[in-house]
Design a protein around this motif. Structure first.
Motif, PDB file in Angstrom:
ATOM      1  N   LEU A  36       0.887  -1.369   0.004  1.00 39.24           N
ATOM      2  CA  LEU A  36      -0.117   0.090  -0.200  1.00 39.24           C
ATOM      3  C   LEU A  36       1.020   1.288   0.083  1.00 39.24           C
ATOM      4  CD1 LEU A  36      -2.777  -0.674   2.700  1.00 39.24           C
ATOM      5  CD2 LEU A  36      -3.129  -0.759   0.119  1.00 39.24           C
ATOM      6  N   SER A  37       1.880   1.213  -0.512  1.00 38.70           N
ATOM      7  CA  SER A  37       3.271   2.067  -0.330  1.00 38.70           C
ATOM      8  C   SER A  37       2.892   3.305  -1.395  1.00 38.70           C
ATOM      9  CB  SER A  37       4.549   1.804  -0.358  1.00 38.70           C
ATOM     10  OG  SER A  37       4.692   1.276  -1.558  1.00 38.70           O
ATOM     11  N   THR A 114       2.455   0.119   4.123  1.00 41.57           N
ATOM     12  CA  THR A 114       2.731   1.658   3.578  1.00 41.57           C
ATOM     13  C   THR A 114       4.248   2.026   3.706  1.00 41.57           C
ATOM     14  OG1 THR A 114       2.503   2.707   5.577  1.00 41.57           O
ATOM     15  CG2 THR A 114       0.411   2.284   4.550  1.00 41.57           C
ATOM     16  N   VAL A 116       8.256   2.036   2.524  1.00 41.73           N
ATOM     17  CA  VAL A 116       9.126   1.757   1.402  1.00 41.73           C
ATOM     18  C   VAL A 116      10.548   2.342   2.236  1.00 41.73           C
ATOM     19  CG1 VAL A 116       9.816   2.609  -0.809  1.00 41.73           C
ATOM     20  CG2 VAL A 116       7.679   3.448   0.222  1.00 41.73           C
ATOM     21  N   TYR A 117      11.425   1.343   2.284  1.00 37.45           N
ATOM     22  CA  TYR A 117      12.615   1.545   3.117  1.00 37.45           C
ATOM     23  C   TYR A 117      13.958   0.773   2.469  1.00 37.45           C
ATOM     24  CZ  TYR A 117      11.808  -2.617   6.137  1.00 37.45           C
ATOM     25  OH  TYR A 117      11.736  -4.134   6.292  1.00 37.45           O
ATOM     26  N   PRO A 140      18.225  -0.193  13.331  1.00 37.41           N
ATOM     27  CA  PRO A 140      17.185   0.127  12.366  1.00 37.41           C
ATOM     28  C   PRO A 140      16.137   1.041  13.196  1.00 37.41           C
ATOM     29  CG  PRO A 140      17.537  -2.089  12.475  1.00 37.41           C
ATOM     30  CD  PRO A 140      18.345  -1.467  13.656  1.00 37.41           C
ATOM     31  N   LYS A 141      15.519   1.834  12.359  1.00 39.73           N
ATOM     32  CA  LYS A 141      14.392   2.628  12.856  1.00 39.73           C
ATOM     33  C   LYS A 141      13.398   1.655  13.599  1.00 39.73           C
ATOM     34  CE  LYS A 141      12.112   5.684  11.237  1.00 39.73           C
ATOM     35  NZ  LYS A 141      11.392   6.851  10.073  1.00 39.73           N
ATOM     36  N   PRO A 144      10.316   0.750  10.828  1.00 39.08           N
ATOM     37  CA  PRO A 144      10.197   1.196   9.329  1.00 39.08           C
ATOM     38  C   PRO A 144       8.793   1.382   8.708  1.00 39.08           C
ATOM     39  CG  PRO A 144      11.354  -0.818   9.507  1.00 39.08           C
ATOM     40  CD  PRO A 144      10.693  -0.722  10.769  1.00 39.08           C
ATOM     41  N   CYS A 146       6.457   3.026   9.467  1.00 40.23           N
ATOM     42  CA  CYS A 146       6.136   4.354   9.659  1.00 40.23           C
ATOM     43  C   CYS A 146       4.584   4.468   9.727  1.00 40.23           C
ATOM     44  CB  CYS A 146       6.811   5.317   8.491  1.00 40.23           C
ATOM     45  SG  CYS A 146       8.395   5.149   8.712  1.00 40.23           S
ATOM     46  N   LEU A 147       3.798   3.707  10.123  1.00 39.83           N
ATOM     47  CA  LEU A 147       2.354   3.761  10.141  1.00 39.83           C
ATOM     48  C   LEU A 147       1.869   4.701  11.209  1.00 39.83           C
ATOM     49  CD1 LEU A 147       0.062   0.604   9.375  1.00 39.83           C
ATOM     50  CD2 LEU A 147       0.174   2.793   8.276  1.00 39.83           C
ATOM     51  N   ARG A 148       1.468   5.871  10.590  1.00 45.03           N
ATOM     52  CA  ARG A 148       1.184   6.734  11.782  1.00 45.03           C
ATOM     53  C   ARG A 148      -0.394   6.438  12.294  1.00 45.03           C
ATOM     54  NH1 ARG A 148       4.434  11.120  12.240  1.00 45.03           N
ATOM     55  NH2 ARG A 148       4.906  10.947   9.913  1.00 45.03           N
ATOM     56  N   ARG A 149      -1.328   5.962  11.562  1.00 44.30           N
ATOM     57  CA  ARG A 149      -2.536   5.801  11.878  1.00 44.30           C
ATOM     58  C   ARG A 149      -2.949   4.461  11.174  1.00 44.30           C
ATOM     59  NH1 ARG A 149      -4.891  10.962   9.610  1.00 44.30           N
ATOM     60  NH2 ARG A 149      -2.611  11.758   9.274  1.00 44.30           N
TER      61      ARG A 149
ATOM     62  N   LEU B   9      20.288  -1.413   7.381  1.00 48.21           N
ATOM     63  CA  LEU B   9      19.747  -0.209   7.661  1.00 48.21           C
ATOM     64  C   LEU B   9      18.518   0.216   8.057  1.00 48.21           C
ATOM     65  CD1 LEU B   9      21.352   2.019   4.752  1.00 48.21           C
ATOM     66  CD2 LEU B   9      22.467   2.079   6.872  1.00 48.21           C
ATOM     67  N   LYS B  11      16.015   2.066   6.610  1.00 48.85           N
ATOM     68  CA  LYS B  11      15.937   3.444   6.748  1.00 48.85           C
ATOM     69  C   LYS B  11      14.514   3.957   5.510  1.00 48.85           C
ATOM     70  CE  LYS B  11      19.415   7.259   7.458  1.00 48.85           C
ATOM     71  NZ  LYS B  11      18.420   7.606   8.563  1.00 48.85           N
ATOM     72  N   SER B  12      13.810   4.611   6.221  1.00 46.66           N
ATOM     73  CA  SER B  12      12.669   5.033   5.256  1.00 46.66           C
ATOM     74  C   SER B  12      13.158   5.744   4.289  1.00 46.66           C
ATOM     75  CB  SER B  12      11.668   5.516   6.134  1.00 46.66           C
ATOM     76  OG  SER B  12      10.673   6.357   5.326  1.00 46.66           O
ATOM     77  N   LEU B  13      12.652   5.751   2.894  1.00 43.61           N
ATOM     78  CA  LEU B  13      12.868   6.647   1.853  1.00 43.61           C
ATOM     79  C   LEU B  13      11.917   7.794   1.918  1.00 43.61           C
ATOM     80  CD1 LEU B  13      13.466   4.020  -1.182  1.00 43.61           C
ATOM     81  CD2 LEU B  13      15.215   4.957   0.639  1.00 43.61           C
ATOM     82  N   ARG B  14      10.978   7.726   3.069  1.00 40.02           N
ATOM     83  CA  ARG B  14      10.333   8.948   3.026  1.00 40.02           C
ATOM     84  C   ARG B  14      10.535   9.774   4.104  1.00 40.02           C
ATOM     85  NH1 ARG B  14       5.737   5.442   2.333  1.00 40.02           N
ATOM     86  NH2 ARG B  14       5.259   5.349   0.109  1.00 40.02           N
TER      87      ARG B  14
END
Ligand SMILES: Nc1nc2c(ncn2[C@@H]2O[C@H](COP(=O)(O)OP(=O)(O)OP(=O)(O)O)[C@@H](O)[C@H]2O)c(=O)[nH]1
Ligand SMILES: [Mg+2]
Ligand SMILES: [Zn+2]
Lengths: 149, 232
Positions: A36-37, A114, A116-117, A140-141, A144, A146-149, B9, B11-14
């Protein structure tokens, strides 16, 4: 054409990281693309090749001139989106149209897909006085996706 | 002989966009100003809905500051339409770019004299795909679907309709000639995204504008409570 912007960001990260790790040439890059990215794997590959492989040496832009990425392979891992059922907790892959839980029929909530990394890269690093360089795992984050909602 | 090493890594591309979106979000949180990201295909009626909405909000809440950031590949036409309502507006031209990103919005906000406790509308580039992938620091993601586009669009463009807070079925005055069935569209959205609010309306004849503007008013009221009391 927003894939071009994503690949541009990717190359910037790779250049910074290559410098930090003393790499002279990047040989392989792996990215993860969620279902869904809104990023098309096909367009990502096209943009990657356009930005890393100059057709004519004299046309090389600043991102290509030193050949750091010339000939690097790109692996794209497509990760299907996943939803979780708020009622029974079942996790299930999302197909295009439906988001209903296969167990109880409730509507699922998207929990990943969602993202893309840049997952990892492989690079050539000259042997230093400490001997053969080792593989590295950076922190790593946390998520990754990054789903905020 | 160089050795080959692997560096992991994650690491997000956004990441760059996320950083800018965070800045926009922080700024608007301090102000207690609601931000609404309007998305939908070219010509689905974003600007027409926006103008009708601004007019109604003016009537319902004359003291609430209103702002608009307009995104289009080219021309300042939409900004002129909005500006004719007396609402401060900044036009972004992406020169072919398919979506707005958070850095553009941050830059646009510098050109607006933002007062606290207002509502900011961001009209995204007409496109049902790319804008969905870029957080602008908004509170509400609203996807429009107009009658002439047809009932099957929620499923075809699922990434957009699955990740929005509200869906506006627009140009409902055209249901007859186009054969659009709002009941089917509503059902498709409900299957994809049960939490989304769904409104059917016509900005042209005003039908259905009430519930939509009331919903915005409620959200703006909730956002006002986040305003930093020190900041005027
Ligand atoms: N019949 C009818 N026409 C509408 C309605 N809303 C908008 N239109 C018409 O649809 C066309 C496009 O409307 P806009 O508001 O410019 O659409 P937009 O989504 O802002 O378009 P872009 O910004 O170019 O992507 C115009 O001719 C409008 O007059 C409506 O509710 N009913
Ligand atoms: Mg418009
Ligand atoms: Zn279930």
């Amino acid at each position: 054409m927003h894939e071009l912007a994503l690949v541009d960001q990717m190359i910037r990260i790779l250049r910074t990281k290559a410098r930090e790790h003393g790499a002279t040439r990047i040989t392989r890059v792996r990215v993860v693309v969620g279902g869904l990215s809104c990023a098309s794997p096909w367009a990502l590959r096209f943009a990657f090749e356009a930005l890393t492989r100059p057709q004519r040496p004299e046309a090389a832009g600043p991102l290509q001139a030193d050949g750091l990425l010339a000939g690097a392979a790109l692996d794209i891992v497509e990760r299907p989106a996943v939803a979780r059922c708020p009622r029974c907790g079942q996790e299930f892959p999302l197909d295009e149209a439906m988001a209903a839980c296969p167990r109880c029929g409730s509507a699922g909530k998207v929990i990943s897909g969602t993202e893309v990394y840049l997952e990892s890269f492989e690079a050539e690093v000259p042997e230093g006085p400490e001997g053969t360089p080792k593989d590295q795992v950076e922190e790593p984050k946390e998520d990754p996706a990054c789903l905020r909602r | 002989m160089p050795a080959t090493v692997k560096v992991v890594l994650g690491k997000s591309l956004r990441e760059a966009n996320e950083t800018w979106a965070g800045r926009v979000r922080d700024k608007l949180r301090t102000l207690g100003t609601l931000a609404v990201n309007l998305m939908g295909s070219p010509g689905c009626g974003k600007t027409t809905l926006l103008c009708a909405t601004l007019q109604r909000l003016r009537g319902l809440a004359p003291a609430m500051p209103l702002y608009v950031v307009e995104g289009d590949p080219y021309t300042t036409r939409d900004a002129e339409a909005v500006g004719a309502q007396g609402v401060p507006v900044v036009q972004i031209n992406t020169r072919g770019g398919c979506h707005l990103d958070a850095r553009m919005v941050d830059e646009a906000l510098r050109h607006l004299d933002l007062k606290p406790r207002g509502t900011l509308f961001i009209e995204n580039i007409g496109n049902l795909i790319c804008p969905g992938g870029f957080d602008l620091g908004e509170d509400l993601r609203v996807a429009l679907l107009s009658a002439p586009e047809g009932n099957d669009k929620p499923e075809k463009y699922a990434a957009m309709f699955r990740r929005c807070d509200a869906v506006v079925l627009s140009k409902m005055d055209l249901c007859g000639p186009t054969g659009f069935d709002p009941g089917l569209a509503r059902e498709a959205v409900r299957r994809l995204n049960p939490a989304a609010a769904v409104f059917s309306l016509s900005a042209r004849d005003g039908t259905g504008m009430g519930p939509w503007t009331e919903w915005l008013m409620d959200r703006a009221a909730a956002k006002r409570s986040t305003a930093d009391p020190g900041g005027v």
